[in-house]
Design a protein around this motif. Structure first.
Motif, PDB file in Angstrom:
ATOM      1  N   THR A 148      39.081  34.454  31.318  1.00  0.00           N
ATOM      2  CA  THR A 148      39.013  35.367  32.460  1.00  0.00           C
ATOM      3  C   THR A 148      39.605  36.721  32.114  1.00  0.00           C
ATOM      4  OG1 THR A 148      39.116  33.576  34.084  1.00  0.00           O
ATOM      5  CG2 THR A 148      39.805  35.762  34.818  1.00  0.00           C
ATOM      6  N   ARG A 149      40.781  36.696  31.512  1.00  0.00           N
ATOM      7  CA  ARG A 149      41.489  37.948  31.254  1.00  0.00           C
ATOM      8  C   ARG A 149      40.703  38.881  30.334  1.00  0.00           C
ATOM      9  NH1 ARG A 149      47.965  38.545  30.854  1.00  0.00           N
ATOM     10  NH2 ARG A 149      48.057  40.812  30.679  1.00  0.00           N
ATOM     11  N   VAL A 150      40.185  38.349  29.224  1.00  0.00           N
ATOM     12  CA  VAL A 150      39.424  39.220  28.317  1.00  0.00           C
ATOM     13  C   VAL A 150      38.051  39.520  28.891  1.00  0.00           C
ATOM     14  CG1 VAL A 150      40.707  38.436  26.301  1.00  0.00           C
ATOM     15  CG2 VAL A 150      38.571  37.293  26.905  1.00  0.00           C
ATOM     16  N   GLY A 151      37.505  38.588  29.689  1.00  0.00           N
ATOM     17  CA  GLY A 151      36.225  38.858  30.328  1.00  0.00           C
ATOM     18  C   GLY A 151      36.300  40.019  31.289  1.00  0.00           C
ATOM     19  N   LEU A 152      37.433  40.146  31.985  1.00  0.00           N
ATOM     20  CA  LEU A 152      37.607  41.266  32.923  1.00  0.00           C
ATOM     21  C   LEU A 152      37.745  42.601  32.205  1.00  0.00           C
ATOM     22  CD1 LEU A 152      40.012  39.660  35.561  1.00  0.00           C
ATOM     23  CD2 LEU A 152      37.546  40.035  35.731  1.00  0.00           C
ATOM     24  N   ARG A 153      37.902  42.556  30.890  1.00  0.00           N
ATOM     25  CA  ARG A 153      37.925  43.787  30.088  1.00  0.00           C
ATOM     26  C   ARG A 153      36.584  44.056  29.414  1.00  0.00           C
ATOM     27  NH1 ARG A 153      43.912  43.538  27.146  1.00  0.00           N
ATOM     28  NH2 ARG A 153      45.134  43.489  29.087  1.00  0.00           N
ATOM     29  N   GLY A 154      35.573  43.287  29.791  1.00  0.00           N
ATOM     30  CA  GLY A 154      34.245  43.513  29.248  1.00  0.00           C
ATOM     31  C   GLY A 154      34.008  42.912  27.884  1.00  0.00           C
ATOM     32  N   ALA A 155      34.801  41.887  27.509  1.00  0.00           N
ATOM     33  CA  ALA A 155      34.701  41.330  26.163  1.00  0.00           C
ATOM     34  C   ALA A 155      33.383  40.602  25.919  1.00  0.00           C
ATOM     35  CB  ALA A 155      35.871  40.375  25.904  1.00  0.00           C
ATOM     36  N   PHE A 156      32.747  40.108  26.965  1.00  0.00           N
ATOM     37  CA  PHE A 156      31.545  39.301  26.788  1.00  0.00           C
ATOM     38  C   PHE A 156      30.305  40.092  27.213  1.00  0.00           C
ATOM     39  CE2 PHE A 156      35.000  36.255  28.001  1.00  0.00           C
ATOM     40  CZ  PHE A 156      35.259  35.834  26.704  1.00  0.00           C
ATOM     41  N   GLY A 157      29.953  41.055  26.391  1.00  0.00           N
ATOM     42  CA  GLY A 157      28.746  41.832  26.652  1.00  0.00           C
ATOM     43  C   GLY A 157      28.984  43.235  27.150  1.00  0.00           C
ATOM     44  N   GLY A 158      30.233  43.633  27.325  1.00  0.00           N
ATOM     45  CA  GLY A 158      30.527  45.013  27.690  1.00  0.00           C
ATOM     46  C   GLY A 158      30.573  45.289  29.175  1.00  0.00           C
ATOM     47  N   ARG A 159      30.188  44.330  29.996  1.00  0.00           N
ATOM     48  CA  ARG A 159      30.216  44.538  31.438  1.00  0.00           C
ATOM     49  C   ARG A 159      31.424  43.848  32.055  1.00  0.00           C
ATOM     50  NH1 ARG A 159      24.708  42.583  33.896  1.00  0.00           N
ATOM     51  NH2 ARG A 159      25.685  43.435  35.782  1.00  0.00           N
ATOM     52  N   VAL A 160      31.978  44.448  33.110  1.00  0.00           N
ATOM     53  CA  VAL A 160      33.133  43.887  33.813  1.00  0.00           C
ATOM     54  C   VAL A 160      32.632  43.057  34.996  1.00  0.00           C
ATOM     55  CG1 VAL A 160      35.217  44.415  35.118  1.00  0.00           C
ATOM     56  CG2 VAL A 160      34.602  45.808  33.125  1.00  0.00           C
ATOM     57  N   PRO A 161      33.033  41.790  35.091  1.00  0.00           N
ATOM     58  CA  PRO A 161      32.550  40.929  36.179  1.00  0.00           C
ATOM     59  C   PRO A 161      33.006  41.412  37.553  1.00  0.00           C
ATOM     60  CG  PRO A 161      33.547  39.634  34.415  1.00  0.00           C
ATOM     61  CD  PRO A 161      33.889  41.069  34.147  1.00  0.00           C
ATOM     62  N   ASP A 162      32.149  41.179  38.532  1.00  0.00           N
ATOM     63  CA  ASP A 162      32.471  41.494  39.922  1.00  0.00           C
ATOM     64  C   ASP A 162      33.097  40.303  40.635  1.00  0.00           C
ATOM     65  OD1 ASP A 162      31.023  44.264  40.368  1.00  0.00           O
ATOM     66  OD2 ASP A 162      29.645  42.990  39.225  1.00  0.00           O
ATOM     67  N   VAL A 163      32.892  39.109  40.091  1.00  0.00           N
ATOM     68  CA  VAL A 163      33.462  37.899  40.674  1.00  0.00           C
ATOM     69  C   VAL A 163      33.676  36.891  39.552  1.00  0.00           C
ATOM     70  CG1 VAL A 163      31.224  36.836  41.181  1.00  0.00           C
ATOM     71  CG2 VAL A 163      33.219  36.200  42.551  1.00  0.00           C
ATOM     72  N   VAL A 164      34.713  36.062  39.701  1.00  0.00           N
ATOM     73  CA  VAL A 164      34.990  34.991  38.744  1.00  0.00           C
ATOM     74  C   VAL A 164      34.862  33.659  39.471  1.00  0.00           C
ATOM     75  CG1 VAL A 164      36.747  33.894  37.296  1.00  0.00           C
ATOM     76  CG2 VAL A 164      36.465  36.384  37.250  1.00  0.00           C
ATOM     77  N   LEU A 165      34.063  32.759  38.903  1.00  0.00           N
ATOM     78  CA  LEU A 165      33.854  31.428  39.458  1.00  0.00           C
ATOM     79  C   LEU A 165      34.359  30.418  38.443  1.00  0.00           C
ATOM     80  CD1 LEU A 165      30.184  31.932  40.719  1.00  0.00           C
ATOM     81  CD2 LEU A 165      32.328  32.501  41.886  1.00  0.00           C
ATOM     82  N   SER A 166      35.266  29.546  38.864  1.00  0.00           N
ATOM     83  CA  SER A 166      35.897  28.606  37.939  1.00  0.00           C
ATOM     84  C   SER A 166      35.640  27.172  38.379  1.00  0.00           C
ATOM     85  CB  SER A 166      37.398  28.872  37.859  1.00  0.00           C
ATOM     86  OG  SER A 166      38.008  28.063  36.878  1.00  0.00           O
ATOM     87  N   GLY A 167      35.138  26.346  37.457  1.00  0.00           N
ATOM     88  CA  GLY A 167      34.847  24.951  37.738  1.00  0.00           C
ATOM     89  C   GLY A 167      33.404  24.618  37.347  1.00  0.00           C
ATOM     90  N   VAL A 168      32.795  23.657  37.971  1.00  0.00           N
ATOM     91  CA  VAL A 168      33.397  22.777  38.965  1.00  0.00           C
ATOM     92  C   VAL A 168      34.195  21.716  38.217  1.00  0.00           C
ATOM     93  CG1 VAL A 168      32.944  21.113  40.813  1.00  0.00           C
ATOM     94  CG2 VAL A 168      31.508  23.172  40.589  1.00  0.00           C
ATOM     95  N   ASN A 169      35.473  21.586  38.567  1.00  0.00           N
ATOM     96  CA  ASN A 169      36.363  20.683  37.851  1.00  0.00           C
ATOM     97  C   ASN A 169      36.030  19.223  38.124  1.00  0.00           C
ATOM     98  OD1 ASN A 169      38.927  20.536  36.225  1.00  0.00           O
ATOM     99  ND2 ASN A 169      39.522  19.268  37.959  1.00  0.00           N
ATOM    100  N   HIS A 170      36.170  18.400  37.081  1.00  0.00           N
ATOM    101  CA  HIS A 170      36.016  16.950  37.224  1.00  0.00           C
ATOM    102  C   HIS A 170      37.345  16.392  37.728  1.00  0.00           C
ATOM    103  CE1 HIS A 170      32.234  16.298  34.658  1.00  0.00           C
ATOM    104  NE2 HIS A 170      32.387  17.591  34.807  1.00  0.00           N
ATOM    105  N   GLY A 171      37.486  16.254  39.030  1.00  0.00           N
ATOM    106  CA  GLY A 171      38.736  15.852  39.654  1.00  0.00           C
ATOM    107  C   GLY A 171      39.215  16.940  40.592  1.00  0.00           C
ATOM    108  N   MET A 172      39.745  16.553  41.742  1.00  0.00           N
ATOM    109  CA  MET A 172      40.150  17.531  42.748  1.00  0.00           C
ATOM    110  C   MET A 172      41.462  18.201  42.370  1.00  0.00           C
ATOM    111  SD  MET A 172      39.008  15.682  46.321  1.00  0.00           S
ATOM    112  CE  MET A 172      39.959  14.186  46.037  1.00  0.00           C
ATOM    113  N   ASN A 173      41.649  19.413  42.845  1.00  0.00           N
ATOM    114  CA  ASN A 173      42.890  20.176  42.662  1.00  0.00           C
ATOM    115  C   ASN A 173      43.440  20.506  44.038  1.00  0.00           C
ATOM    116  OD1 ASN A 173      43.346  20.655  39.735  1.00  0.00           O
ATOM    117  ND2 ASN A 173      41.271  21.478  39.854  1.00  0.00           N
ATOM    118  N   THR A 174      44.428  19.715  44.459  1.00  0.00           N
ATOM    119  CA  THR A 174      44.935  19.805  45.826  1.00  0.00           C
ATOM    120  C   THR A 174      46.448  19.936  45.840  1.00  0.00           C
ATOM    121  OG1 THR A 174      45.114  17.393  45.976  1.00  0.00           O
ATOM    122  CG2 THR A 174      43.044  18.388  46.710  1.00  0.00           C
ATOM    123  N   GLY A 175      46.962  20.307  47.016  1.00  0.00           N
ATOM    124  CA  GLY A 175      48.399  20.360  47.214  1.00  0.00           C
ATOM    125  C   GLY A 175      49.093  21.310  46.258  1.00  0.00           C
TER     126      GLY A 175
END
Length: 299
Positions: free
Chosen positions: A110-137
């Motif tokens: 995420t951090r280097v991606g927000l600096r345009g490391a993957f193709g030169g463009r800066v993402p407008d949104v970051v989507l993470s997952g979908v994780n195998h197993g819930m992340n709660t509490g």
């Protein structure tokens, strides 16, 4: 480079680039009109939290273009996945959808991606997952899925972390019926993220569903005091400590009926806004200098 008219979504996870949940976030992003770059760890980095470490080779970050897993994610009575993923599948390998295996933790992606490391463009949104197993509490602190999304929030970028319940904590397999429900919940969750200011990460959880079960719906939830990532038995021996995952003990007091763990157990998908790292207000440090002066000098 021609002017880009579409926004860009960065998709990552902590299960690794072979994680089956990546495809659902890609589909949702494409449906919402985004170009997509998947930049996910080259191996499983579950539990990485917001660690920013990388497997550098002579100061170079290993990045390899790979194919995205397109598994059969439909459950009984649900739409054929080849239909709902057709548009995204057709884009793979073009400038609109690139899939990269990165030798780094999800938060580092995420951090280097927000600096345009993957193709030169800066993402407008970051989507993470979908994780195998819930992340709660409060256990979300340890989640690499959540850590990647919170990293985006710290930098003022909209973010969604999504997780799915598993049929067994041993195999961490997500049932086809559950995958179908995940896409059902991800679509409105992404719309909410895009409609609101990036003041926090939207943490989405979808419960495990048995064949024939349907999702009750999507509800806002509070964080439970204990999450599913907690609960370990410790056995100490000569030169080792063995850890075994256990079910967290029940508290004497009943859990908040609006908490994520309670609602998920009732068959609801849950959404909770998580704040970024921030200074704790209202705690006085006025006596810190006095305490420092009372410490004897070393030597």
């Amino acid at each position: 480079m021609p002017e880009q008219t579409r926004p860009l979504a960065l998709v990552t996870n902590d299960d690794g680039v072979e994680g089956r949940g990546l495809a659902l976030l890609v589909v949702a992003a494409v449906e919402a009109g985004f170009d997509v770059v998947v930049a996910a760890p080259s191996r499983d980095r579950s539990g990485a939290s917001a660690a920013v470490d990388a497997e550098l080779e002579d100061d170079r970050l290993p990045v390899t273009e790979v194919a995205l897993p397109w598994p059969d994610l439909a459950g009984e009575g649900h739409e054929d996945p080849r239909a709902w993923s057709a548009e995204a599948r057709a884009l793979e390998g073009t400038d609109r959808l690139r899939v990269l295996a990165v030798g780094a933790s999800p938060a580092f992606c995420t951090r280097v991606g927000l600096r345009g490391a993957f193709g030169g463009r800066v993402p407008d949104v970051v989507l993470s997952g979908v994780n195998h197993g819930m992340n709660t509490g409060e256990a979300v602190l340890h989640s690499g899925t959540v850590g990647a999304a919170l990293t985006a929030t710290v930098f003022g970028v909209r973010a969604l972390a999504a997780s799915a319940g598993v049929a067994s904590t041993t195999t961490l397999e997500v049932a086809p019926t559950t995958w179908a429900a995940v896409l059902e919940a991800v679509r409105p969750a992404l719309r909410w993220v895009l409609d609101h200011e990036p003041t926090g990460t939207l943490n989405l959880n979808v419960p495990h569903l048995e064949p024939g079960e349907r999702l009750q719906g999507l509800r806002p939830a509070t964080l439970a005091a204990v999450g599913v990532a907690q609960g370990h038995a410790f056995e100490a021996g000569e030169g080792y400590v063995r850890l075994t995952a256990t079910t967290p003990p029940e508290d004497d007091e009943p859990e908040d009926p609006g908490s994520d763990t309670v609602l998920l157990a009732q068959g609801w998908a849950t959404a909770t806004v998580l704040g970024p790292v921030e200074q704790r207000e209202g705690v006085s440090l006025d006596d810190l200098d006095d305490l420092a002066g009372a410490v004897p000098a070393a030597g």
